[in-house]
Structures are given as C-alpha cells and as structure tokens.
Write a protein that holds these residues in place. Structure first.
Motif, short mmCIF file in Angstrom:
data_model
loop_
_atom_site.label_atom_id
_atom_site.label_comp_id
_atom_site.label_asym_id
_atom_site.label_seq_id
_atom_site.Cartn_x
_atom_site.Cartn_y
_atom_site.Cartn_z
N LEU A 1 0.86 -1.18 0.00
CA LEU A 1 0.00 0.00 0.00
C LEU A 1 0.90 1.23 0.00
O LEU A 1 1.75 1.40 0.88
CB LEU A 1 -0.90 0.01 1.24
CG LEU A 1 -1.88 1.18 1.38
CD1 LEU A 1 -2.88 1.19 0.24
CD2 LEU A 1 -2.58 1.14 2.73
N SER A 2 0.72 2.10 -1.01
CA SER A 2 1.61 3.25 -1.18
C SER A 2 0.85 4.56 -1.05
O SER A 2 -0.25 4.71 -1.60
CB SER A 2 2.29 3.21 -2.56
OG SER A 2 3.14 2.08 -2.66
N PHE A 3 1.46 5.50 -0.31
CA PHE A 3 0.94 6.85 -0.19
C PHE A 3 1.99 7.81 -0.75
O PHE A 3 3.18 7.68 -0.43
CB PHE A 3 0.66 7.21 1.28
CG PHE A 3 -0.31 6.30 1.97
CD1 PHE A 3 -1.66 6.59 1.98
CD2 PHE A 3 0.14 5.16 2.61
CE1 PHE A 3 -2.55 5.75 2.64
CE2 PHE A 3 -0.74 4.32 3.27
CZ PHE A 3 -2.09 4.61 3.29
N THR A 4 1.59 8.78 -1.54
CA THR A 4 2.52 9.77 -2.06
C THR A 4 1.88 11.15 -2.01
O THR A 4 0.66 11.30 -2.16
CB THR A 4 2.94 9.48 -3.52
OG1 THR A 4 1.76 9.42 -4.34
CG2 THR A 4 3.69 8.17 -3.62
N ASN A 5 2.70 12.16 -1.77
CA ASN A 5 2.22 13.53 -1.76
C ASN A 5 3.33 14.44 -2.27
O ASN A 5 4.50 14.29 -1.90
CB ASN A 5 1.81 13.97 -0.36
CG ASN A 5 1.55 15.47 -0.27
OD1 ASN A 5 2.37 16.21 0.24
ND2 ASN A 5 0.42 15.91 -0.81
N THR A 6 2.97 15.36 -3.15
CA THR A 6 3.89 16.38 -3.64
C THR A 6 3.16 17.72 -3.62
O THR A 6 2.05 17.83 -4.14
CB THR A 6 4.36 16.08 -5.07
OG1 THR A 6 4.99 14.79 -5.11
CG2 THR A 6 5.35 17.12 -5.54
N SER A 7 3.79 18.73 -3.01
CA SER A 7 3.19 20.05 -2.93
C SER A 7 4.19 21.09 -3.43
O SER A 7 5.41 20.88 -3.33
CB SER A 7 2.77 20.38 -1.49
OG SER A 7 1.81 19.45 -1.02
N GLN A 8 3.68 22.19 -3.93
CA GLN A 8 4.55 23.25 -4.41
C GLN A 8 3.94 24.62 -4.12
O GLN A 8 2.72 24.79 -4.17
CB GLN A 8 4.83 23.11 -5.90
CG GLN A 8 3.60 23.13 -6.78
CD GLN A 8 3.93 23.09 -8.26
OE1 GLN A 8 4.77 23.84 -8.74
NE2 GLN A 8 3.27 22.19 -8.98
N TYR A 9 4.83 25.56 -3.80
CA TYR A 9 4.43 26.94 -3.58
C TYR A 9 5.29 27.84 -4.46
O TYR A 9 6.49 27.60 -4.63
CB TYR A 9 4.62 27.35 -2.12
CG TYR A 9 4.54 28.85 -1.92
CD1 TYR A 9 3.32 29.51 -1.87
CD2 TYR A 9 5.70 29.62 -1.84
CE1 TYR A 9 3.24 30.89 -1.73
CE2 TYR A 9 5.64 31.01 -1.69
CZ TYR A 9 4.41 31.63 -1.63
OH TYR A 9 4.35 32.99 -1.51
N SER A 10 4.67 28.87 -5.01
CA SER A 10 5.40 29.87 -5.80
C SER A 10 4.89 31.24 -5.42
O SER A 10 3.67 31.46 -5.30
CB SER A 10 5.21 29.63 -7.31
OG SER A 10 5.77 30.69 -8.05
#
Length: 239
Positions: free
Chosen positions: A129-138
C-alpha cells in the motif's frame, strides 16, 4: 503595437543588462524507525532583475502618460497626423517604446518551494500500500514584460496526492491520483493583445496622448490544468 492605429511594427530586442542571484536548499530524509517512509524538501530564492532595458516595445494602447515615451516616430502625414498624436519640436507623431529597466525578469518568482513524502506499507501476499504527496508553492511572478499589475501571476499553492495498491512483484497496480487538489488555475506563458476590443471597437492608438476606443491590450495566457482526479489500473504480467 500599432502606433497611431497605422501599420503594425514588430521589433525584437535583447535586454541591455540583467542580474540574477539567489540560493537553493534541498534535502531528503528517510527515518530508520519507519521503513519505506521518505520526505523530500527543496526551496529556492531568486532575485532576477533587468538592470537596463530601454527601447522595449510598448503594449497596444499604452499612452505617453503610461510610460510609452521612447523612440518618437513622426507621422507620415503631418497635416493629418492621426488621433492622439503628440507634438515634439513642432513635429507630430507617436512613441513606440518604453524603458523596462528595474523590472523583474519573466517567469522568475522570488520563492519556489517543493515538498512531499512517500510511504510504502507492506501487506500480506506480497502486496504493498503506497501513499505519495507532492506540494509546491510559488510567489507571484511576471508573465510578460511590462509594469502593469495584471502582467503578474499571483502566488499559489498546489498539492498532489496518490494512493495505490500494488500486487506482488509489481505485476499489477490500482491507484487513485489527485492532481492540483487546491484547484489553482495558473499560467506560465502569457502575452498582451487586443483581440476582442480591437475587433469590436477598432481604433487602438499606441504611443500617443490617448488610447483610442479599443483601449489597452488584454492579457491572454495558456492556462495549466485545474483539479484532476484519476483512477488508474496498471498491469505488468511479465514482471
């Protein structure tokens, strides 16, 4: 730009001088106490400015008072120089350039931050079971050369999330993927034009004392995608 509503003038110029400096920070962390968990973080600060950019083209409908005050071009017909013409030393005509020295470079936000995590949790039968998260701010950035407030894209925050179940030896995978869950509509490439008003009203004047019935150029951009939700099935029978 079309000075005085006459023949279009296209000019291609390089910036006279620019200065860019900044700093970057990046790290990855995987705690020993939790196998399969990892964190990623990166941040960049950039200060990018045009030190000198004289004779930059004016946008359509930009008047002398708005900064279109360089490269004076006399009207071909001095008896009828055109609506909004400016008189310089007894000669009537229009300006067609501006000074953009000191403005930010295009698509160069001061701050960019990216962070996220990934976690693979082992299940029975060799499943994962895989969880992934990617966030970005500019922070906000200039989308096309100029000094107008609407030439800037506002700051934004985007985040993606993924949940997947993987079979033994990665032979199959079922994943739910959410992209840009904050639904921020952003654009990286923009230009100014007067398609709507120019067609309906006509009479745009650039580099004179007035802007004409069509007013000033609008800002048109190629927008990035908004919120997306995906359900993905992947088969790898030969793994």
């Amino acid at each position: 730009p079309t000075p005085g509503g006459g023949t279009p003038v296209n000019r291609t110029l390089n910036a006279g001088a620019a200065r860019v400096y900044g700093a970057e920070l990046e790290f990855n962390y995987a705690p020993r106490s939790i196998e399969g968990l990892s964190f990623q973080f990166s941040a960049a600060y950039t200060h990018a400015r045009l030190l000198a950019f004289g004779d930059a083209p004016c946008y359509g409908g930009q008047t002398f008072a708005m900064g279109c005050n360089q490269l004076f071009t006399p009207s071909a017909n001095q008896a009828v120089p055109g609506a909004g013409a400016i008189t310089v030393d007894g000669v009537s005509g229009f300006y067609r350039a501006q000074d953009l020295g000191g403005t930010p470079m295009v698509r160069a936000p001061k701050w960019q931050v990216n962070f996220g995590f990934a976690y693979d949790m082992p299940l029975e039968n060799g499943w994962t079971l895989s969880f992934t998260n990617t966030s970005q701010y500019s922070s906000r950035y200039l989308t096309t050369p100029g000094r107008r407030a609407d030439f800037y894209a506002p700051s934004y925050f985007k985040t993606d999330f993924g949940l997947a179940v993987k079979g033994a030896e990665d032979r199959w995978e079922v994943a739910f993927i959410g992209k840009n869950l904050t639904n921020r509509i952003t654009a990286s490439s923009c230009t100014s034009s007067n398609v709507a008003n120019g067609t309906n009203f006509g009479g745009q004047i650039t580099g004179g004392g007035i802007g004409g019935p069509a007013g000033i150029d609008e800002v048109g951009c190629y927008a990035d995608r908004g919120r997306e939700l995906w359900l993905r099935l992947t088969l790898r029978p030969f793994n």
